[in-house]
Design an enzyme around this catalytic site. Sequence first.
Site, PDB file in Angstrom:
ATOM      1  N   GLU A  31       0.813  -1.219   0.000  1.00 47.72           N
ATOM      2  CA  GLU A  31       0.000   0.000   0.000  1.00 47.72           C
ATOM      3  C   GLU A  31       0.846   1.268   0.000  1.00 47.72           C
ATOM      4  O   GLU A  31       0.330   2.356  -0.289  1.00 47.72           O
ATOM      5  CB  GLU A  31      -0.927   0.014   1.222  1.00 47.72           C
ATOM      6  CG  GLU A  31      -2.060  -0.990   1.176  1.00 47.72           C
ATOM      7  CD  GLU A  31      -3.125  -0.646   0.151  1.00 47.72           C
ATOM      8  OE1 GLU A  31      -3.093   0.481  -0.383  1.00 47.72           O
ATOM      9  OE2 GLU A  31      -3.982  -1.501  -0.123  1.00 47.72           O
ATOM     10  N   GLU A  50       7.274 -22.751   7.715  1.00 47.82           N
ATOM     11  CA  GLU A  50       7.346 -21.970   8.950  1.00 47.82           C
ATOM     12  C   GLU A  50       8.504 -22.404   9.840  1.00 47.82           C
ATOM     13  O   GLU A  50       9.040 -21.600  10.600  1.00 47.82           O
ATOM     14  CB  GLU A  50       6.032 -22.091   9.732  1.00 47.82           C
ATOM     15  CG  GLU A  50       4.852 -21.426   9.053  1.00 47.82           C
ATOM     16  CD  GLU A  50       3.607 -21.427   9.925  1.00 47.82           C
ATOM     17  OE1 GLU A  50       3.728 -21.736  11.133  1.00 47.82           O
ATOM     18  OE2 GLU A  50       2.526 -21.119   9.411  1.00 47.82           O
TER      19      GLU A  50
END
Length: 310
Positions: free
Chosen positions: A92, A123
């Site tokens: 953004e 992970e």
Amino acid sequence: MSDTNNHSKNIIHRILTEQINLTSNELDTKSTKEIVNIFSEADKEPQKAVERVIPELINAIDEITSRLKSNGRLFYIGTGTSGRLGVLDASECPPTFCTNPDLVQGIIAGGISSLTTSSEHLEDVSEIAISDLKDRNFSYRDVLIGITASGRTPYVLGALNYSKSISALTISISSVPERDSTLDNDIDIRLITGPEILAGSTRLKAGTATKMALNIISTSVMIKLGKVYGNRMIDLSVSNDKLLDRAIGILFDIGSVDKVTAVQLLKKTNGSVKLSLLIALSGMDVIDAKQLLNDSKGNLRTALIRVKGN
């Protein structure tokens, strides 16, 4: 051995984000109204969690701003929901503040494909995180925000440890207290939102609190970097009709120019709202206004103070 001792050995210790939320017990038996009310009440916790870490947020914002002013960059890193939130916030920044895409970057375990598909098997591999940072030439000048709701994700911890080893600024965002995860970074932000409505589903309260914290951090840093005037996005990238209308509105409100003049200014400045505002408010030509902005390190308010001083 007594029955009590046998029982204590069989107790499973669950970190806070994995514990059972008693207020949402038997959730599957609730009416739609009851479920929505449970969510509505639970979602008050993220706001409280953010309020409790205001000092840490202030420290993080000031330290990040200092690094970015010294040619550093900001990186988010995480897995699953945490990684997606980091990528979202980073993505953004270019349209909102007209930043170079390299300035704020989001890294998610498994890369871009992990935005839509699960890469949970990655992970636990800390070495991959280090490789992901090295691929981006991560250096001591940069900042790493490691996002891990559990405070234990090896991928994120590996990245943070590597960053510390090269003297980069390290910040963690987690949702567990110190008893569940001992973190030792320059700044540790613990957003304690309690057990989730769905036990262990940290995309809920923990994710909401994390999104709120990232909003505050990135927006505040951009304000400190001169990307905002008043509360207006003066460095937005005019890339579609909606943003063009917003840019015209900013020039109308702050620069006191009509729509025709606003469009003309934006054409002259290749869509730079900040430069257009400086011209509108000072009467300078494009070349002189651009030079003044450069001398003012891109800060419109500083440039206008210099104009008034002359």
